[in-house]
Structures are given as C-alpha cells and as structure tokens.
Write an enzyme that holds these catalytic residues in place. Structure first.
Site, mmCIF file in Angstrom:
data_model
loop_
_atom_site.group_PDB
_atom_site.id
_atom_site.type_symbol
_atom_site.label_atom_id
_atom_site.label_comp_id
_atom_site.label_asym_id
_atom_site.label_seq_id
_atom_site.Cartn_x
_atom_site.Cartn_y
_atom_site.Cartn_z
ATOM 1 N N LYS A 76 5.638 44.816 45.113
ATOM 2 C CA LYS A 76 5.498 45.932 44.177
ATOM 3 C C LYS A 76 6.316 45.683 42.919
ATOM 4 C CE LYS A 76 8.232 49.254 44.360
ATOM 5 N NZ LYS A 76 9.510 49.696 43.732
ATOM 6 N N SER A 77 7.528 45.196 43.084
ATOM 7 C CA SER A 77 8.402 44.965 41.937
ATOM 8 C C SER A 77 7.808 43.933 40.988
ATOM 9 C CB SER A 77 9.784 44.508 42.420
ATOM 10 O OG SER A 77 10.413 45.510 43.189
ATOM 11 N N GLY B 68 9.485 54.771 40.535
ATOM 12 C CA GLY B 68 10.564 54.525 39.579
ATOM 13 C C GLY B 68 10.169 53.508 38.533
ATOM 14 N N GLU C 67 17.437 48.511 48.645
ATOM 15 C CA GLU C 67 16.143 48.903 49.183
ATOM 16 C C GLU C 67 15.959 48.428 50.619
ATOM 17 O OE1 GLU C 67 12.920 45.726 47.562
ATOM 18 O OE2 GLU C 67 13.980 46.885 46.033
ATOM 19 N N HIS D 250 17.060 57.768 44.745
ATOM 20 C CA HIS D 250 15.766 57.115 44.950
ATOM 21 C C HIS D 250 14.690 58.161 45.268
ATOM 22 C CE1 HIS D 250 16.486 52.585 45.191
ATOM 23 N NE2 HIS D 250 17.534 53.113 44.585
ATOM 24 N N GLN E 162 16.773 49.705 37.222
ATOM 25 C CA GLN E 162 15.502 49.878 36.511
ATOM 26 C C GLN E 162 15.699 50.314 35.068
ATOM 27 O OE1 GLN E 162 13.372 52.607 39.053
ATOM 28 N NE2 GLN E 162 12.516 50.963 40.314
ATOM 29 N N ARG F 63 14.732 62.733 40.264
ATOM 30 C CA ARG F 63 15.259 61.379 40.088
ATOM 31 C C ARG F 63 15.916 61.256 38.707
ATOM 32 N NH1 ARG F 63 11.595 56.636 42.526
ATOM 33 N NH2 ARG F 63 13.672 55.692 42.488
#
Length: 466
Positions: free
Chosen positions: A50-51, A125, A349, A376, A201, A153
C-alpha cells in the site's frame, strides 16, 4: 504445502467447503477467528505494498510523462487514492496484468491539475497527507473530508505547512478534516519547518510534491523524535528512481531542488507489513509459512520481521524468492516463549500483530517506541489494551507503548475499531484462543480485502495435514 495467492487462490488438495472458508466469512455479523489445530504448511503470494502503490500513484500523477504500475495494490486505500487523483484530472486506466495480481495501472498526468473538486480520504493517511500538497498545485478549490474516524487523525502539521508555503487553507481552526484549500496552479516552496512527531507521512507528503514547487523545498523537522523513518527512506528512494535527488545535509533536514519527475514502469513489491500476521501464524501454530516474492532489498519496514521473529523463537530463512518462517512445534505444540522488550519506533505498523504475539508469551513484555500509534486509524494503544483486557490479559498503556502481563486468555468480543491492523491482531489471538469474535473483519479491506478468505485457508491447512 498449501499454495495460494491473494486474488486467484490455488488451493489443494481440498475444496473451499473443507477449508471452512464459507463458514468463517459469515453473513455480516461478528467473524469468529478460526482456531489452529496443528502446524501449518503453507505458501502464499500477497498483493502490492500500500505504501509503495500510493507513493507511485502520486509521483506518476506529477510526472512529465506516463507511468505503468505493475502488480499494484487493489484495496480501499489505493482505490481512494486513484479516485482522488482522477478528480484532479489525472488519467488512470486499468490494463491487463498478471492474472494472479489483478490489473496493472497506466497513469497519464494532465497538462494542468484541475481543482474545483472534493476528495474523499476515507481513513487513508496517505490520501489525507500526500494529496493536499498535490491539490495545491491544481487550479481552483479542493475540499478534503473522510470517514468519521479520519476526522480524529492529526492533520495540523499538513495544514500549517501548506500555509507556510503560501497556500490558502480553511480548516476553521480544527487542524483536522474537513478542510479546504485554494489551488493557484503553483506553490512557491522554499524553507519550511514542521513537527512531524505524530507521523512520518507529514514529511513524505511534502517531499513527494516538492520537485513541482517553484523554489523546491528545504524541509526541517523540529520535533524531538521522528517515527517510522523507513517510510521517509521509502519516499526518498521512490523519488530517486524517478530522477529526483533528496539531499539531507543534517539530521531531520531534507532539500529537494525544483525539477521534473520522470515517468516510469515499476513493479510494486508485495506488502511486507500485511505479511506479518501470516508469518506470525507459524510462530503460534507451528510449522512453516512462506511468502513468495520477498524482495532481496527493500525500504519496507516489514523486512524488520526477519530480525524480530527469531526473538520470539522462530527461525527465518530465504528459499529462492520466498521468505520462510519456521515456528517448529509452535506455541500450540508446547514450545515456551518468554516475553521480551521490543522497541518498534522504526516500524510501528507492525506493532498490533507483534503485540498480539507477545500476549501469548509466558512472561511479561513491553512494546515501546509507538506513542504515535495513538493517531492512526484508531488510538491503537488504547484499542489493543481494551481488546486484550477483555480477553483476560493485563494490558497497561505506557506513555509510548504497552506493558503486557501474562494470563490465561479466554473467548471475547474483539473490536476492530475501523482498523485493519486491529483485525489482524484479533485473528492472531484467535489462532490460540477459542471464541474470539472480531466485530468488523471488513476493516481489512483497507489494505487486503481478501484477508478473511486467505486467513481461513491458512488455518485450514492444518486440517489437511491431520
């Protein structure tokens, strides 16, 4: 060995009904986590990171030519990013890819990004923190909002940094979603100081768009700590592969010159953080679990599992292109596992899955370096403490982590709290404890929609060996 993939499961020698897939998925109520009955013997392929997928989507949208993303993730987070970029005028087309991975993505950037739109961040995020600097390069207003939980968040760092760059942002003083900005087609750039203690992020979001700023960017982190450095290293590496150099003349300082971002073809690595619960399953149930396509070199924090899981008594080895975790007889087979102290400031994570594993140890554990997990998808420290306490463990929140005191665990309702990694943690506990009912297994759709089926098939592999 049972062999299956995330999208087109190849599973032998028994069918879905024997695997218990249909029963375990249920009909929309709580999901009973399947209990392991013996050692596992399984090999699986997982979808793209995903990142990496969302970073490559952003860079492709800002590039000077088309890009082709092979083996990207197809999940809620990536779908939200795709739709958001499309709303800004980016062409993203699904094209035929490897049958086991779903379609590839061809991304063609527009001559000019378009504003006058709204972006649904969901609970992602990467969308809420990566796209505001991109939207500031568009022409016209762009509104951001998301799920109810997303409004809790932290976003003030993104909002304040955009204002420091000369972008007009309206958040009514919330420092959180919803907010809107007015893009003028360009961002001045220059020097900006931020406190990114709550999330790496904030740094990545600015670095990804920085080459398109008129003056580039000199970014300075002012906080005492910076969590999840591997994610910033990932951002720098993806930029480098597109011809953008990020200099770091001092710790917590990054410099990006203005310039083009190159379009490219890229193969997305499997998501190594999503591999964590599957590999941990071998430690709990015993036997071996292999993840195909494990990269030889990577910036993904999931690679830290190679060093972490042996501390829990597992052996880890590479076999060709796979990573194999051997749990021996496993905790269910009688192997003793003492608790430990673990600093996860590099890779928070991984914390929910590793906390769940530590909860099965025979002596106390302390997992620290994860204070930022309070911001998160949910407050993960509070959520883990709540769920584990309900299952019989003494779990105490620390300023920057959790302390676990061993106790017999029992059946309990497990809250997912709209958080995919909380659902993963409940599934791990359910391997060893009967009656763990996860209230919202659909939360796993955020990064791995096929998780319930894959997990049921994994656990069912013990039945085939019985």
């Amino acid at each position: 060995m049972q062999v299956f993939t995330y999208s087109s499961p190849r599973f032998t020698p028994y069918d879905d009904e024997r695997a218990g897939v249909s029963e375990s998925l249920g009909g929309g109520g709580p999901w009973r986590a399947p209990r392991a009955t013996g050692p596992l013997v399984a090999r699986l392929t997982l979808p793209g990171s995903k990142s990496l997928t969302n970073r490559e989507l952003v860079l492709s949208a800002l590039a000077d030519g088309p890009s082709l993303l092979r083996r990207p993730l197809h999940s809620r987070d990536s779908a939200l990013m795709i739709e958001a970029l499309r709303s800004l005028g980016v062409s993203i087309e699904e094209v035929e890819g490897d049958g086991d991975y779903g379609p590839d993505l061809r991304v063609t950037p527009p001559a000019e990004l378009e504003g006058s739109t709204s972006i649904d961040c969901g609970l992602a995020g990467t969308v809420m923190r990566f796209l505001p600097p991109v939207a500031a390069l568009a022409l016209g207003p762009v509104a951001f909002d998301g799920d109810e939980a997303a409004r809790r968040r932290p976003m003030r760092t993104t909002i304040d940094s955009l204002r420091a760059l000369g972008v007009d942002v309206n958040d009514d003083g919330r420092g959180a979603l919803p907010f809107s900005l007015w893009g003028t087609g360009a961002v001045r750039g220059g020097e900006v100081a931020i406190d990114a203690s709550a999330s790496s992020q904030f740094v990545s979001g600015l670095l990804l768009a920085a080459p398109r700023f008129t003056e580039g960017l000199t970014l300075r982190h002012t906080g005492e700590r910076l969590p999840s450095m591997p994610h910033i290293e990932m951002t720098i590496a993806t930029l480098a592969e597109r011809g953008v150099e990020v200099l770091s003349p001092d710790e917590g300082v990054w410099v990006v010159a203005p310039g083009p971002i190159r379009g490219r073809e890229v193969v997305i690595e499997p998501d190594l953080s999503n591999a964590a619960p599957f590999l941990i399953a071998a430690v709990v149930a015993g036997g071996t679990v292999a993840i195909d396509g494990w990269p030889a070199e990577t910036t993904q924090v999931g690679a830290d599992l190679i060093e972490i899981l042996p501390r829990f008594g597992a052996s880890v080895r590479r076999e060709g292109g796979a990573l194999v975790v051997d749990g021996g007889e496993g905790l269910l087979g009688g192997r003793r596992m003492p608790g430990l102290e673990l600093d996860l400031s590099r890779g928070g994570e991984l914390a929910p899955a590793l906390v769940a594993l530590a909860a099965l140890a025979e002596s106390p554990s302390r997992i620290t370096g994860i204070e930022h997990l309070r911001g998160h998808e949910t407050d993960r420290l509070a959520a883990l403490a709540d769920d584990l306490t309900r299952a019989g463990l003494t779990a105490t929140e620390l300023p920057d982590g959790l302390a676990l005191e061993p106790a017999p665990l029992h059946a309990a309702d497990w809250g997912a709290f709209d958080d995919h990694r909380m659902a993963h943690a409940g599934a791990i506990i359910g391997l060893a404890v009967d009656g763990i009912d996860i209230d919202d297994i659909a939360a796993t759709s955020k990064t791995l929609p096929e998780f319930p089926e894959l997990w049921a098939r994994l656990v069912a592999s013990t039945i085939a060996e019985a």
